[in-house]
Structures are given as C-alpha cells and as structure tokens.
Design a protein around this motif. Structure first.
Motif, PDB file in Angstrom:
ATOM      1  N   HIS A 161      13.498  -5.154  40.005  1.00 40.77           N
ATOM      2  CA  HIS A 161      12.347  -5.800  40.595  1.00 40.77           C
ATOM      3  C   HIS A 161      11.277  -4.739  40.862  1.00 40.77           C
ATOM      4  CE1 HIS A 161      15.576  -8.681  40.947  1.00 40.77           C
ATOM      5  NE2 HIS A 161      16.233  -7.867  41.757  1.00 40.77           N
ATOM      6  N   ASN A 202      18.618  -2.725  52.329  1.00 43.90           N
ATOM      7  CA  ASN A 202      19.783  -3.343  52.959  1.00 43.90           C
ATOM      8  C   ASN A 202      20.885  -2.328  53.241  1.00 43.90           C
ATOM      9  OD1 ASN A 202      19.209  -5.994  53.492  1.00 43.90           O
ATOM     10  ND2 ASN A 202      20.023  -6.804  51.578  1.00 43.90           N
ATOM     11  N   ILE A 260       7.035   2.211  45.192  1.00 44.36           N
ATOM     12  CA  ILE A 260       6.691   1.926  43.788  1.00 44.36           C
ATOM     13  C   ILE A 260       6.084   3.144  43.086  1.00 44.36           C
ATOM     14  CG2 ILE A 260       5.210   0.507  42.296  1.00 44.36           C
ATOM     15  CD1 ILE A 260       5.537  -1.732  44.344  1.00 44.36           C
ATOM     16  N   SER A 289      16.186   1.389  45.942  1.00 38.82           N
ATOM     17  CA  SER A 289      14.746   1.138  46.022  1.00 38.82           C
ATOM     18  C   SER A 289      14.025   2.420  46.426  1.00 38.82           C
ATOM     19  CB  SER A 289      14.426   0.022  47.022  1.00 38.82           C
ATOM     20  OG  SER A 289      14.840   0.351  48.318  1.00 38.82           O
ATOM     21  N   ARG A 345       9.992  -2.182  50.539  1.00 37.11           N
ATOM     22  CA  ARG A 345      10.001  -3.615  50.771  1.00 37.11           C
ATOM     23  C   ARG A 345      11.418  -4.147  50.911  1.00 37.11           C
ATOM     24  NH1 ARG A 345       6.052  -7.738  49.872  1.00 37.11           N
ATOM     25  NH2 ARG A 345       7.586  -9.308  49.402  1.00 37.11           N
ATOM     26  N   VAL A 384      11.658 -12.172  45.847  1.00 37.18           N
ATOM     27  CA  VAL A 384      11.403 -11.419  47.074  1.00 37.18           C
ATOM     28  C   VAL A 384       9.953 -10.953  47.151  1.00 37.18           C
ATOM     29  CG1 VAL A 384      11.972  -9.292  48.310  1.00 37.18           C
ATOM     30  CG2 VAL A 384      13.791 -10.703  47.338  1.00 37.18           C
ATOM     31  N   LEU A 385       9.402 -10.610  45.986  1.00 36.08           N
ATOM     32  CA  LEU A 385       8.024 -10.121  45.932  1.00 36.08           C
ATOM     33  C   LEU A 385       7.084 -11.062  46.682  1.00 36.08           C
ATOM     34  CD1 LEU A 385       6.164  -8.009  44.668  1.00 36.08           C
ATOM     35  CD2 LEU A 385       5.956  -9.476  42.676  1.00 36.08           C
ATOM     36  N   ASN A 418      12.556  -1.917  43.533  1.00 29.78           N
ATOM     37  CA  ASN A 418      14.021  -2.059  43.518  1.00 29.78           C
ATOM     38  C   ASN A 418      14.552  -2.058  42.091  1.00 29.78           C
ATOM     39  OD1 ASN A 418      16.233  -4.852  44.495  1.00 29.78           O
ATOM     40  ND2 ASN A 418      16.749  -2.775  43.869  1.00 29.78           N
ATOM     41  N   ALA A 469      19.228  -1.590  48.127  1.00 30.31           N
ATOM     42  CA  ALA A 469      18.018  -2.379  48.349  1.00 30.31           C
ATOM     43  C   ALA A 469      18.346  -3.813  48.705  1.00 30.31           C
ATOM     44  CB  ALA A 469      17.151  -2.351  47.092  1.00 30.31           C
ATOM     45  N   GLU A 470      19.342  -4.386  47.991  1.00 30.08           N
ATOM     46  CA  GLU A 470      19.600  -5.812  48.225  1.00 30.08           C
ATOM     47  C   GLU A 470      21.068  -6.204  48.228  1.00 30.08           C
ATOM     48  OE1 GLU A 470      17.545  -8.058  45.181  1.00 30.08           O
ATOM     49  OE2 GLU A 470      18.786  -7.290  43.570  1.00 30.08           O
ATOM     50  N   GLY A 529      18.648 -10.685  48.360  1.00 26.93           N
ATOM     51  CA  GLY A 529      17.348 -10.520  47.730  1.00 26.93           C
ATOM     52  C   GLY A 529      17.181 -11.490  46.577  1.00 26.93           C
ATOM     53  N   GLY A 530      16.901 -10.962  45.382  1.00 27.30           N
ATOM     54  CA  GLY A 530      16.716 -11.816  44.221  1.00 27.30           C
ATOM     55  C   GLY A 530      15.357 -11.612  43.588  1.00 27.30           C
ATOM     56  N   ASP A 560       9.044  -4.736  43.882  1.00 30.23           N
ATOM     57  CA  ASP A 560       9.666  -4.379  45.159  1.00 30.23           C
ATOM     58  C   ASP A 560      10.123  -2.929  45.182  1.00 30.23           C
ATOM     59  OD1 ASP A 560       9.555  -7.113  45.927  1.00 30.23           O
ATOM     60  OD2 ASP A 560      11.419  -7.489  44.852  1.00 30.23           O
TER      61      ASP A 560
END
Lengths: 469, 469
Positions: free
Chosen positions: B380, A191, B352, B349, A188, B158-159, B385, B418-419, B154-155, B383
């Motif tokens: 997260h 980056n 899952i 990431s 998901r 995001v989900l 992540n 990931a972000e 992201g943050g 995500d």
C-alpha cells in the motif's frame, strides 16, 4: 507547605531559568482562570519550559515533592481542565514557549509540531503546501496543538474528518514520573505493539503532558458548497441528512443545526440577520471536494428537499463571501447567548435517530423543573452532537437542570460530553452516571500511570478513590 | 497439571454445555494451527460460548485456575496471535457462535455486531441499506469482526478510511478477570472520560476479549475509477501519488505498488497476465465517489503522468469486469508467491518519502547476506506500507534476513508491523528494537489489566518480565 513551595520554586528556576517561572500574582492571573471566567484557581507558579527535556525535569521536580501539576496550552477549554485548584500549591506547566513547527511533509501528508503551536498558525503553514489540517473550531486562533490532543477536540469538520484522535500519528509525552515517551513516527500504519499514544489523547493531561505530535494532513479541497436551509421539524432535518450522505458522501463536511430562537438572538444582540426568517429550525450544510460535480450534487439535494417537503426555504451561497456570512451566523451563537445573559451549557451527543426523542423528553423535564427556561440549541446534527444550552435559569436551579438533562441523555444512550471533555466541570456527573466497571478501569489506569497522583489531579477521574475500588 | 485440566474442562462444560467444548484432538486441529500452517499449538480444549455472559464465565473459570486463554476469531491472522502454545494447558475461546448482526442504523451510519460475525456477511448486510463497512482485505470471507478489531486490521482501503480503529465507535469486552466492560454506544463523538475501548483495539486479545462492537459505516460510492499504470521508478510513483491526492482528494481509496517481478510470478503460477508488461514497477489506483467528475479527474491525472514522464504505460478500466480483473492480479500475488516456494514476509511501513531509500538499503543488505534472494515487493504505497517478501532464502538464513530488514526499517524511522500485528511472530523483534520507555509502559499496561497473566500469554508483550522493569 510554605517551605516545600519555596524548595520547589527554587528547583524549577534552576531548570528553566528565573524568567521561565512566573510566581507573581498579577503575572499568573491569566493562567489561573479559564477564558470564560468560570473556573478560578491559585497556582504556586507558572513554569514555561522551552524544551521537552525541561518539561521532563520540571515534572520530575514536582513529582518528587508530591505537588500537583496542571498542564496548560492555549487555555481555551470549556470544562476547567487547565485550571488549577485554589490550594496555592499546584504548578501550571505552560507549553507557550514550545511552539515550533518542526517539519511539514506534503507528500506523506504529515506535520510534526510542538505542543504549544497554535492551531491557526499550523493550518496556515500547511496551507502554503496545499495541505489542510482539518480541525476547525471557534478558538483556533489561540488553541494549541497539545491542548487539542489532550482534549481530543471536535469542531465543525468532525463529520468528515473525525475527532482530533483520528489525526494523531505520533506523540511525544512526558510521563508523570518525568520519563519521556518518544513516539514521533510519521506513519499512517503502525501495528507494532500497544498503541500507547491513544492513552494520552483525550486524557486531558491527567496521564502525562503532550510535548510534540505528528499529525495527519489531507489535501485542500478545490470546490466548496455552502447552504442554509429551513426545515419544518427535526425529522425532516434527519431525512435531509440521510439524503445528503447519499448525494455527497465523503464531500459532506458539516451538517449543523441552528434553532430559529438562536438566529433571533444573533439578530438582536449581534446585529446579524439571517437570510431565512421565522423557521423553528435551520440547517447549515457545507461540502467540499477536489472533484467538479459538487455544486450539481448540492443543487440536486436542495431540489429533492423541496420536493419531499423536507425544506421550506433555503439559500445556496453564490460566493465565498456569502458562505462566510452564513458561517458567521453559526459562529455568533455563543457570543449572542452570552450577551443575552448566558446559559447552562450542555455538550451532549445521542444517536442521530434519537435526537427528536431527546429534545421532547428534555423539554418535558424542563417544563417541569424550570418552566421559565428558554433554550438555545445548536450543534453538529450529523454527529448527533448538540449544545443544549438552557437560558433564564436561576443559579439555584442550575444543578437540577444539569442533572436533569444528563439523566435524559443517559436514557437515550448518549454522552454527557461529546467534544468538550470532563475537565473538572463534569467529573462528578461522570462518576454518577458511568458504569462501575468502566469507572474502576479508568481509576486503575490513572493509578497505574500516575502512581503519586500528581498529574492534573481531580480532572477526568475523581480525586478520592471510590469505596468499591 | 492433568488434574487442573480435568477440573477446568468440567467447569467449562458446565458453562457452555458439553457440545460447546471441543477436547478431541482431531476436532481441535483446525483451531490449534494457523491457516498458513506456520504456527502450531496444542490447546487443552476449544470453548465456543454463545453469549457474552458465557465468555465471561469461561474467562473467570480459566483465570481462577491460572490457565492461559487464547481468543480466536476467523483464524486468518498472519502473526500467530490466535494460536496457543504447545503446553496442552491453554484454552482457546472461539467466538464462532457469537455471530449476530444486532442492529443496522443506516441514518446514524452504524452497525452493532457480535465478535464472531464474518466481515463479508456484515458488508453484505449493510450494502442492502446502501451503506459500506470500509474494511477490505483478502480474508474477508472468513475474518471475524472481533479479530479485525483485536488486530486493528488494515487492508487496501486504509488510505481513505483509516485502519479498523478509525471505525470502532463502541465495544463490549470481557476483561481478564471475567468482568464485562459494556460500552456499545452508537455515538460518533464521545469525550466523557478515558476512551477505554482504545486499549483493546489492536491489543491482539492480550488485554481482554472483544465480544461485540459498534462500527461506523460510510455511504456507498456511486462512481468508481480503476487504473493500472507502469512507472519508471519509485520517485515517479511518489510524484504521481502526490498529484493523485491533489486531483482526487478524498475520492482516492487505494494506491497500490506491485513489482514487475510480482506480475511475472502471477503470470507464471496463476495464469493471469497483466495488461502491462516489462515494467519494473506498476501502480494499481482506485478511486470512488458519490460525485460526478471522478472519471474526468482520473483522466487528467493520467494525462499529467504521461506528460511529466511519471508513467510509461497505463490502462483505465472501462468496466467493472476490467476493474475486477486488475484487482485479481493484485490479490493473486500472495498465492503466486506461495506456489513459487514461499517467502520470508515482512509487513513494514516507512514514511512515503523514505521508501526509495529503504528499498536501496534493504537491497544492499540482502546482496550482502543472501545474494541469491529474490524479492516480491508489493503493498500500500499510499500508506508507506510494503510487504517486503524475500524469496529463495534458506531456512538457516531466515533469522538474519528478518533481523536485517528490521534494522534497515528502524534506521528509516519505520515500523516492523504496519498492519499484521506482533502476535507471537514478532514479539522478540519488537522487544529488541523498541525504546525501553515504551517497552516498560506496555509491560505495565499488560500487568495492570491482566494481573495473573492469563490473557493470550506471550502475544504482543514477552512473557517474562524484563530485568529493568
């Protein structure tokens, strides 16, 4: 030319086998024309590879000989993007045989599929795992995943879930030189470096051929609410839309506009009559949620709409069958229009608050250049996306009507293609109306990725370099 | 070199005025170093344009002389993407002065802002209109919109709402040659031609400078539910995640993983103690909705979790204050880690379902090469992540730990960023671990758009051309 064609046919048969290459005129007929019979081409042959490796080899063979390649999925597009030219030299690469659903991950909520998989088939497969692939459009029984990605397809669920782009997590693409870009990640968030897959989504096969994808899934909803509401005017519809966002938020999945004239067409030509009669404009609203409380929110919304004078009539579906019947009205509009003689179609979007002004200005323009025209306007009001279809126009006036509508859209800061893409149908209008910097950068991108100009030539960007490039 | 610098300074002062160019070492200090004091550069000067036209002229001036440009927003990045090199020749273009919120459309749910606008300021402005800009991260009080777009930030939301990319409807970008790409459309749907804005989102200023944007807004939620839950292991956490998606669907906005070790750090160094003690792993779950029925769904979820043995302890916030206190634990992790001596950070990431395997394999790897290491893992989970932060590692071992973690991620089909992006921090790891076709295409894109290599050199793609290109 004949010789080069023979050489290419020979090489392609070597790659996919004799049975994988169609070159008989009758066999090729269904591939050379779009489903609406509006665009007609004459391919050299239709190649049906069974693997990504075969696609890559076929592309390399065409590129080496400098012959044009036209990728084709379910052939359900509306802009001629999958139809070859009439030179008899272009090769259609059909993804029909690459239709495996490779993997469903209901926990990570992803599905990995080959490009030729049919949308409905994939939706059914993930529904078995209590998941939803939220792309909903009339052609879902034949549209293929690769084509949906290549055109960044829209539909009636965009309001909630976004365009197809928003669902693509990974892609496998055969580049115009036959190399394979493999990026089939089930992530998901990623980056790490340029997000190269974005280049190919919505590029209508002009930069490469999508051969497989990882798509994001969402949970199935448990509760559904569907309502049809008559509104006195567009302003009232927009106020109702604003309130619906506040009352239902993320649960609101469709907010469709249908004209009274459109419902009359459906009644006359399809024998389906609406529960609401005599209104200029109707809305079809759908919401879904995992949470109870949806129906209550929908009832509150309707009550407010009547109290505020935004609604003059309305019906809230009491069963799935009633909800489906309301949607059948919406989905019959295109067929009813065709039976009534067809229309010059536009697939425009403007900011929602500009819809009223757009309709007024476009109406004035038509009154001027085609006073006998009749309108069938419907679409996705919540997205600002209208199908502004003009009926009863002579073939001679078609070009002027088209350009006239596009000029009005441009004045209202809108788009000449909200969801159908440019294909070959809107390339010249795009070139006419687009900012030179954007045009030049698009050209640059095309020339960089497709050095020899073999990948779906003439689609999205014009074939000839522009003088200022 | 000195001469060229003087010429450039003179030209830049001519464009933005003397006050708009900082060249004093002390004045430039805050711009030449990142906020964590990990990356250090020495710029020629810092230019602060007030308009897009000034940005364009400044870029053209640098490009003409072949000097590197480093765009900088709030300087809150975590990968050194906004820090210049130490040559003393690069020009930082700061977007600080371009901070106008140009227009909020609460009906179309869009906001048009300049790149230098601070996230929190924009969030506050749209909240006044009952709308939400759903980007939530620790640095929101200083992060700027341009930087958030350039890094595809992201943050914790995001989900539900996707990365920043999912919110960008329109962009204005100054290209590396000083031309301006203007595409500030307030449209949810626009399929007319290549979606060029996608090129610049997440490209960390290496292909152009974002000067303004149109962002999508969503309705504010009316109901909120926040819970902290202790789980016996990662498998249980993942089962709970799957059930949460089914129970709460679109309402689920955050599903965060925190280790017991992390909560101990927060208690020890920040004086905040968690309502749950002694668990190896905890979850922090947040959901929000316009619909009633949210709390009921959350209670059902918790009950199921206890019955199934997925939860061993848990607390559902009874007030906003309790909810905020739970989030304060999560948001203190980074500072607590810093006070405890810092860590080698990873922003990875994986799918899952691969998290468990990744943690096991990465743990084995660490036991082998850095047996004294301690972990602070959080992130997260929904995500896939994780911030896999390794504490108590000597500087000499840092590179091996970094590479070791990245190797394990790659085996689990994950991402090394990931972000946070690549910036300058992860460029060489990206080059080491990325498929050659993807690497070559990234290089090609960079060289096409940034012909003279002046735009944020060395970020995202390595400076030197690779031998095989």
């Amino acid at each position: 030319m004949q010789d080069r064609g023979e050489i290419l046919l020979h090489r392609l048969r070597g790659i996919v086998g004799d049975a994988g290459v169609l070159s008989d005129t009758a066999e090729m007929a269904a591939y050379g024309t779009d489903w609406r019979d509006m665009f007609h081409g004459r391919p050299l042959c239709v190649v049906c590879p069974a693997t990504t490796g075969e696609v890559a080899q076929a592309v390399a063979a065409c590129a080496t000989l400098g012959e044009g390649i036209v990728p084709q999925g379910g052939n359900t597009g509306l802009a001629g993007g999958a139809t070859p030219d009439d030179s008899g030299t272009q090769v259609i690469i059909s993804l029909d045989r690459m239709n495996a659903i490779r993997r469903i991950d209901p926990i990570g909520m992803t599905v990995e599929v080959e490009a030729g998989a049919i949308l409905q088939t994939v939706k059914d497969a993930v529904a078995d795992k209590n998941r939803l692939l939220p792309i909903s459009l009339a052609a879902e029984g034949s549209a293929q995943i690769g084509g949906l990605i290549a055109t960044n397809a829209g539909g009636v669920d965009v309001l909630r879930y976004g365009m197809t782009r928003a669902l693509v997590l990974g892609l496998e693409v055969v580049l115009p030189d036959g190399q394979i870009l493999r990026h089939l990640r089930h992530l998901r968030k990623d980056n790490a470096g340029y997000d190269l897959k974005q280049l190919f989504i919505g590029s209508e096969g002009s930069l490469g051929i999508v051969t497989a994808a990882v798509l994001r899934l969402v949970p199935q909803v448990r509760h559904r609410a569907t309502a049809m509401i008559a509104v006195p005017n567009i302003s009232a519809a927009i106020r109702l839309y604003e309130r619906a966002q506040t009352e239902m938020g993320e649960a609101l999945s469709a907010f469709e506009l249908i004209s009274g004239a459109g419902l009359d067409l459906v009644a006359e030509h399809m024998g389906r009559s609406a529960p609401i009669q005599g209104a200029d404009w109707c809305l079809l609203i759908e919401a879904g949620s995992s949470l109870s409380g949806l129906r209550e929110a929908c009832e509150t919304l309707l009550e407010t709409a009547f109290n505020e004078g935004w609604a003059t009539d309305g019906v809230l579906a009491e069963s799935e069958a009633q909800a489906d019947a309301l949607w059948a009205l919406r989905e019959s509009l295109t067929e009813a229009e065709a039976k009534a003689g067809g229309a010059i179609k536009h697939d425009i979007s403007v900011p929602i608050t500009a819809i009223d002004g757009f309709l007024r200005d476009a109406g004035d323009m038509l009154a001027d250049i085609a006073p006998q025209a009749r309108l069938n306007v419907f679409g996705h009001l919540g997205d600002g996306n209208l199908h502004y279809n003009v009926m009863n126009v002579t073939e001679g006036d078609a070009g002027r009507v088209n350009a006239g509508v596009h000029d009005v859209i441009t004045r209202h800061s809108g788009s000449i293609s909200a969801e159908h893409g440019l294909g070959q149908y809107r390339v010249s209008e795009w070139a006419r109306l687009t900012d030179p910097v954007e045009r030049a950068l698009s050209r640059q991108l095309k020339d960089t990725l497709d050095v020899h100009g073999v990948m779906n030539p003439g689609k999205v960007v014009p074939i000839m370099r522009e003088a200022h490039d």
